[in-house]
Design an enzyme around this catalytic site. Structure first.
Site, mmCIF file in Angstrom:
data_model
loop_
_atom_site.group_PDB
_atom_site.id
_atom_site.type_symbol
_atom_site.label_atom_id
_atom_site.label_comp_id
_atom_site.label_asym_id
_atom_site.label_seq_id
_atom_site.Cartn_x
_atom_site.Cartn_y
_atom_site.Cartn_z
ATOM 1 N N PRO A 122 -8.553 -4.247 6.664
ATOM 2 C CA PRO A 122 -8.040 -2.923 6.307
ATOM 3 C C PRO A 122 -6.597 -2.890 5.773
ATOM 4 C CG PRO A 122 -8.028 -3.206 8.677
ATOM 5 C CD PRO A 122 -8.549 -4.481 8.101
ATOM 6 N N GLN A 123 -5.834 -3.967 5.938
ATOM 7 C CA GLN A 123 -4.408 -3.882 5.596
ATOM 8 C C GLN A 123 -4.151 -3.523 4.133
ATOM 9 O OE1 GLN A 123 -5.706 -6.204 7.504
ATOM 10 N NE2 GLN A 123 -4.209 -7.252 8.793
ATOM 11 N N CYS A 145 1.232 -10.662 0.378
ATOM 12 C CA CYS A 145 1.266 -12.120 0.417
ATOM 13 C C CYS A 145 0.055 -12.730 -0.291
ATOM 14 C CB CYS A 145 1.389 -12.625 1.845
ATOM 15 S SG CYS A 145 0.145 -11.975 2.930
ATOM 16 N N ASN A 146 -0.966 -11.917 -0.538
ATOM 17 C CA ASN A 146 -2.135 -12.464 -1.223
ATOM 18 C C ASN A 146 -2.254 -12.065 -2.690
ATOM 19 O OD1 ASN A 146 -3.253 -14.047 0.745
ATOM 20 N ND2 ASN A 146 -4.322 -12.327 1.701
ATOM 21 N N ARG A 147 -1.464 -11.108 -3.122
ATOM 22 C CA ARG A 147 -1.570 -10.693 -4.513
ATOM 23 C C ARG A 147 -0.297 -10.019 -5.002
ATOM 24 N NH1 ARG A 147 -6.089 -8.607 -5.588
ATOM 25 N NH2 ARG A 147 -7.094 -9.149 -3.638
ATOM 26 N N GLN A 190 -1.112 -1.383 2.115
ATOM 27 C CA GLN A 190 -0.132 -2.011 1.221
ATOM 28 C C GLN A 190 -0.106 -1.315 -0.141
ATOM 29 O OE1 GLN A 190 -1.877 -5.835 1.808
ATOM 30 N NE2 GLN A 190 -0.295 -6.521 3.231
ATOM 31 N N SER A 239 -10.474 -8.948 -1.107
ATOM 32 C CA SER A 239 -9.586 -9.581 -0.126
ATOM 33 C C SER A 239 -10.113 -10.944 0.298
ATOM 34 C CB SER A 239 -9.491 -8.688 1.119
ATOM 35 O OG SER A 239 -9.042 -7.421 0.767
#
Lengths: 435, 275
Positions: free
Chosen positions: A115-116, A50-52, A120, A109
């Protein structure tokens, strides 16, 4: 072979763009298949969170590959290429490798050290393996990224300190008590926030949970959930001396815990330390409680302060992490370079040429009465011989490079002919192969 | 020979101090294990130093200030390593090795030559009395370090203003436990040290107790620690109060050891600078 990355992240694109460019898990297979069709791309991995959204690939010509992937993204998502390009970044070579290492180590991040992201990337790699879009280079590249992330995690304190209020409370408890295991927690009020914090404590080994709530039934229900016991709200002060940690978030408008009760409890428990966490607004616990010896009181603002201090601390650790990444980058580069066959071919040719010249001179020196034509014939013959001998191995090496399988040949040639090739450093290469 | 070894040990302790400070600042596992290994090596060299000196001098080398400081430092390093086996605390290592190095440095400024043993000291009781007393001192020094760190950590937790040290220091409870544990071991050692001294005095001078300054100050120190132990066991003194007590106790202890020798003349004054 060039490694490159094209993508966008929370730093370059707002969520409205990110969500249109993201690949749902069920679509990653299709995307990988289409990317593989692009002629100049040899290997490819798609990372989509969702962030990249990032596409890592290996290509003969990095610049060409980057353009192809930019085009692919616009086409695939039916977006205006020019619009999209404003949000896309592209790196190749060192910059791309460094980018991947930083992303995997969670330096890029939103919350540094979370840590996710590593998980991913591992998922993205698993998809690529499943769809057979990765080969020697990407395999090595991704595994290296995982090991860099692991090194950063173990050698720096980047993920060391809590960045959420509930976790911060647990960590503070760890600085007061040497372990949370076996401690007793009391919940005052049964709010959501309280429950969440309590759950963190329970997960960290708290022995017993007491719950006091104005509605006793709610207290009982919550107590059951934590295998604890409910106590009457009006009597909670009588149990204060049994608990080490108090989590309070009642809707009370006045303070419900005052220094007097706390002092009383402390006497009963022989001054064993107590930790009060007041999550309620307005506050439940008189701030003067913090002045009682061996008692530590934190309200929401205090915890928030701890969280921002922890974030600063992570930033400092990030500096050490960057150093690790630079070191690993060098190592990885030397491996990539070792895949190149051209330097070996050049070195081999030079060596042969030197030998040929020496032998020709020796021969011509011995045969005194040879005319110009004869000399030329000897020269030509020796050159032809060298070319003939080298032709097949050279072609073979180039073929092997295409299949990314040249390394054993390169190694053997360098060893057998004692070839000296400038960079990359041989020592590091050998070391890399062991890990 | 032993003097040379002493200097080597001193340099090694200095290196340990440096390494352990680096380990605190950088907070990396490699640094920590390296500083630990170096401490072990320094302690080994120091042990050899004491053994060599024992044979060179022909008596237990605890008869003048140089020897006493050396022995104190050795005991401190040893006691700390024992505690460190159970609870690894890098900041404690850094502070303790600094103290060890300071003692060693101080000891190197004293006259270091071996000399003929004062006949009054030529007794089986010398190693027993001095050994027990210094072991007790070493244990209390560790308690002192833990107490200082406790106060720092407590101050940060109370005021909610954290420096980088907060993350590196152990928990309050751990530091308090070190304090308590040291008290439990240090107090009997100190008591036995005083008793063995009394017994020795009886056999040498015919009286158990003669109120010379060392004896008086040792007794005062003993009472302080006795009060702390009593408070801990009965009314649950702990934390800040126990830490402050341990610090005051250490100040008295240091005065009994050094101050009395250097400032006040008395029966124990053979262990002054002149030797």
């Amino acid at each position: 072979m060039d490694i490159f990355v094209v993508g966008l992240s929370h730093k370059t694109a707002p969520v409205s763009i990110r969500e249109t460019v993201a690949f749902a898990p069920e679509h990653i297979g299709t995307a990988l298949a289409q990317l593989k069709q692009i002629p100049c791309i040899a290997e490819v991995v798609v990372v989509s969170t969702c962030n990249r959204v990032e596409i890592y690939a290996a290509a003969d010509q990095g610049a060409q590959g980057i353009e192809a992937v930019r085009g692919f993204l616009a086409r695939y998502h039916n977006l205006d290429a020019e619009q999209l390009n404003k949000h896309l970044y592209a790196h190749q070579g060192d910059a791309a490798v460094r980018h991947m290492f930083r992303v995997a180590a969670s330096l890029d991040s939103m919350v540094i050290g979370e840590p996710q992201i590593l998980g991913q990337i591992k998922d993205a790699y698993a998809y690529a393996v499943e769809h057979q879009s990765v080969g020697l280079i990407m395999n090595r590249f991704l595994h290296k990224a995982f090991s860099v992330a692991k090194r950063v995690r173990t050698e720096t304190n980047i993920a060391g300190n809590a960045v959420s209020v509930a976790f911060a409370a647990v960590e503070l408890a760890r600085k007061i008590f040497d372990t949370i295991e076996g401690k007793t927690v009391m919940l005052l009020g049964a709010g959501e926030m309280c429950e969440l914090a309590a759950r963190h404590f329970v997960n960290n080994g708290v022995k017993e949970v007491l719950v006091a709530n104005r509605t006793f039934a709610r207290a009982e229900a919550l107590a059951q959930e934590f295998c604890g016991r409910a106590v009457l709200f009006n009597n909670f002060a009588d149990h204060l001396h049994q608990v080490d940690i108090v989590l309070s978030s009642t809707g009370a408008t006045n303070f419900i815990i005052h220094p007097e009760e706390v002092q009383q409890a402390l006497r009963q428990r022989k001054q064993k330390p107590m930790f009060f966490i007041d999550i309620a607004v307005p506050r439940d616990i008189d701030p003067r409680v913090n002045n009682v010896g061996n008692v530590y009181l934190y309200d929401v603002d205090d915890l928030q302060g701890v969280v921002s201090a922890n974030i600063d601390e992570r930033q400092k650790e990030a500096v050490a992490a960057e150093a690790i990444i630079e070191q690993e980058l060098l190592q990885f580069n030397s491996w990539v370079n070792s895949l190149e066959v051209v330097p070996t071919i050049v070195a081999l040719r030079q060596k042969m040429e030197r030998m040929r010249r020496r032998e020709v001179e020796k021969t011509l020196g011995q045969i005194k009465n040879l005319d110009e034509q004869g000399r030329k014939a000897v020269e030509a013959m020796s050159q032809a011989l060298v070319n003939k001998i080298l032709h097949q191995p050279t072609a073979g090496l180039k073929r092997a490079q295409k299949d990314a399988a040249a390394q054993p040949y390169v190694d053997a040639l360098q060893e057998l002919f004692e070839l000296k090739i400038e960079p990359p450093e041989q020592g590091e290469m050998k070391q890399m192969d062991l890990d | 020979m032993s003097i040379l070894l002493y200097k080597v040990a001193l340099l090694m302790y200095a290196a340990v101090t440096l390494l352990s400070l680096v380990a605190v600042v950088r907070n990396r596992k490699n640094d920590r294990s390296r500083s630990r290994l170096f401490l072990l090596l320094a302690f080994g060299v120091h042990t050899i130093t004491l053994t060599v000196r024992y044979f060179e001098a022909g008596y237990t080398p605890v008869t003048n200030l140089h020897e006493s400081l050396s022995f104190f430092a050795w005991a401190l390093a040893g006691v700390f390593m024992l505690i460190d086996l159970q609870m690894r605390m890098q900041v404690m290592a850094a502070v303790t090795s600094t103290i060890v190095t300071v003692f060693m440095l101080f000891g190197s400024l004293m006259p270091m030559q071996t000399q003929d043993l004062n006949p009054a000291l030529d007794s089986f009781w010398l190693p027993v009395h001095v050994g027990l007393a210094f072991m007790g001192n070493a244990v209390f020094t560790v308690a002192f370090v833990a107490a200082i760190l406790y106060l720092i950590q407590e101050r940060m937790l109370k005021s909610k203003k954290f420096s980088a040290l907060h993350y590196r220091l152990p928990s309050l409870e751990t530091l308090d436990r070190v304090n308590y544990r040291c008290l439990k071991f240090g107090f009997p050692l100190m008591t036995m040290g005083i008793i063995s001294g009394a017994v020795w005095a009886e056999s040498a001078w015919g009286t158990y107790w003669s109120w010379d300054p060392k004896e008086s100050w040792a007794l005062i120190t003993w009472f302080l620690y006795a009060a702390l132990l009593h408070g801990r066991l009965t009314v649950g003194w702990r934390g800040r109060r126990a830490a402050i007590f341990a610090i005051i106790g250490f100040c008295f202890l240091l005065f009994t050891f050094l101050g009395v020798n250097l400032l006040l003349p008395g029966l124990h004054s053979y262990s002054t600078m002149a030797g």
